[in-house]
Design a protein around this motif. Structure first.
Motif, PDB file in Angstrom:
ATOM      1  N   LEU A  69      43.244 200.010  52.883  1.00 14.01           N
ATOM      2  CA  LEU A  69      44.658 200.354  53.080  1.00 14.01           C
ATOM      3  C   LEU A  69      44.752 201.831  53.408  1.00 14.01           C
ATOM      4  CD1 LEU A  69      47.781 199.974  52.882  1.00 14.01           C
ATOM      5  CD2 LEU A  69      47.559 200.366  50.409  1.00 14.01           C
ATOM      6  N   PHE A  70      45.361 202.129  54.544  1.00 13.70           N
ATOM      7  CA  PHE A  70      45.647 203.505  54.933  1.00 13.70           C
ATOM      8  C   PHE A  70      47.163 203.660  54.872  1.00 13.70           C
ATOM      9  CE2 PHE A  70      45.647 206.688  58.729  1.00 13.70           C
ATOM     10  CZ  PHE A  70      45.857 207.750  57.872  1.00 13.70           C
ATOM     11  N   ILE A  83      46.645 204.331  65.100  1.00 15.38           N
ATOM     12  CA  ILE A  83      47.211 203.380  64.135  1.00 15.38           C
ATOM     13  C   ILE A  83      47.004 201.947  64.623  1.00 15.38           C
ATOM     14  CG2 ILE A  83      49.432 202.520  63.264  1.00 15.38           C
ATOM     15  CD1 ILE A  83      50.221 205.528  62.937  1.00 15.38           C
ATOM     16  N   ALA A  84      47.257 201.703  65.897  1.00 14.56           N
ATOM     17  CA  ALA A  84      47.073 200.354  66.453  1.00 14.56           C
ATOM     18  C   ALA A  84      45.611 199.918  66.335  1.00 14.56           C
ATOM     19  CB  ALA A  84      47.533 200.319  67.904  1.00 14.56           C
ATOM     20  N   ARG A  85      44.694 200.825  66.591  1.00 17.59           N
ATOM     21  CA  ARG A  85      43.267 200.486  66.501  1.00 17.59           C
ATOM     22  C   ARG A  85      42.847 200.185  65.064  1.00 17.59           C
ATOM     23  NH1 ARG A  85      40.991 205.014  70.784  1.00 17.59           N
ATOM     24  NH2 ARG A  85      41.481 203.794  72.646  1.00 17.59           N
ATOM     25  N   VAL A  86      43.355 200.962  64.116  1.00 18.51           N
ATOM     26  CA  VAL A  86      43.048 200.723  62.697  1.00 18.51           C
ATOM     27  C   VAL A  86      43.616 199.377  62.261  1.00 18.51           C
ATOM     28  CG1 VAL A  86      43.633 201.508  60.362  1.00 18.51           C
ATOM     29  CG2 VAL A  86      42.716 203.117  62.015  1.00 18.51           C
ATOM     30  N   ARG A  87      44.857 199.112  62.668  1.00 19.05           N
ATOM     31  CA  ARG A  87      45.486 197.819  62.350  1.00 19.05           C
ATOM     32  C   ARG A  87      44.652 196.676  62.935  1.00 19.05           C
ATOM     33  NH1 ARG A  87      49.932 197.970  65.520  1.00 19.05           N
ATOM     34  NH2 ARG A  87      48.673 196.882  67.039  1.00 19.05           N
ATOM     35  N   ASP A  88      44.234 196.806  64.191  1.00 18.93           N
ATOM     36  CA  ASP A  88      43.444 195.759  64.842  1.00 18.93           C
ATOM     37  C   ASP A  88      42.070 195.584  64.197  1.00 18.93           C
ATOM     38  OD1 ASP A  88      45.603 195.404  66.515  1.00 18.93           O
ATOM     39  OD2 ASP A  88      44.681 196.407  68.242  1.00 18.93           O
ATOM     40  N   ALA A  89      41.569 196.613  63.541  1.00 20.65           N
ATOM     41  CA  ALA A  89      40.283 196.531  62.843  1.00 20.65           C
ATOM     42  C   ALA A  89      40.409 195.862  61.471  1.00 20.65           C
ATOM     43  CB  ALA A  89      39.677 197.923  62.688  1.00 20.65           C
ATOM     44  N   GLY A  90      41.648 195.536  61.079  1.00 15.50           N
ATOM     45  CA  GLY A  90      41.853 194.815  59.829  1.00 15.50           C
ATOM     46  C   GLY A  90      42.181 195.674  58.621  1.00 15.50           C
ATOM     47  N   ILE A  91      42.421 196.956  58.839  1.00 16.76           N
ATOM     48  CA  ILE A  91      42.838 197.832  57.743  1.00 16.76           C
ATOM     49  C   ILE A  91      44.356 197.777  57.643  1.00 16.76           C
ATOM     50  CG2 ILE A  91      42.921 200.226  56.907  1.00 16.76           C
ATOM     51  CD1 ILE A  91      40.233 200.667  58.409  1.00 16.76           C
TER      52      ILE A  91
END
Length: 175
Positions: free
Chosen positions: A20-21, A54-62
């Motif tokens: 979680l970020f 943010i989109a990349r982190v979300r797509d990585a499952g965080i």
């Protein structure tokens, strides 16, 4: 030069463990400036560099969360654009808001990274496994932070952390 930027780098394994970020909005996703017109409308400037991170982190499952001490239509709109599932506004008790969210998600403190810049963020910065701040933060936040970004708030600081989370996650997947 800010003396807190010289803190030693954190163990990559701590970064790789993050699920979680969570972050403050004003002074982290923005430079802290709020524009209010004479008709009462509000606007803020958000970095598209941060948005892509943010989109990349979300797509990585965080999981991602924004925890703000004030309500803002501009914040709500940007959160919708970036598909931020956990938007908490009007909570000045950032640590309790963060703990509640982590519990709801079934996460412990060692799986949480929190980014904030003010004294009301300091307890959340200390509670999270990794507390991150920006060079222009208030002294209490800088003291509580484990890591201080090199890039400024609203101008790539969030992207810096997103890139770090993604790099360490990739590295741990390879190991």
């Amino acid at each position: 030069m800010n003396p807190h930027t010289s803190k030693p780098p954190l163990d990559p394994a701590r970064w790789a463990h993050i699920r979680l970020f969570a972050m403050d909005v004003d002074g982290i996703l923005t430079d802290g400036t709020v524009y209010i017109s004479s008709d009462g409308t509000e606007s803020k400037a958000f970095s598209v560099l941060d948005g892509l991170g943010i989109a990349r982190v979300r797509d990585a499952g965080i999981a991602l969360a924004w925890i703000s001490g004030r309500y803002s239509g501009a914040t709500t709109r940007r959160a919708e654009e970036l598909a931020i599932r956990h938007l908490v506004q009007g909570r000045k008790d950032k640590e309790n808001a963060l703990r509640d969210l982590a519990t709801h998600l079934g996460l412990s403190a060692d799986q949480v990274c929190y980014m904030g810049d003010d004294d009301i963020d300091a307890p959340a910065l200390r509670w999270a496994a990794i507390g991150v701040s920006v060079p222009t933060a208030m002294p209490e936040a800088l003291e509580a932070a484990d890591y201080v970004t090199t890039l400024p708030a609203g101008r790539g600081a969030v992207r810096e952390i997103c890139n770090h989370l993604l790099r360490t996650r990739s590295a741990s997947a390879v190991s």
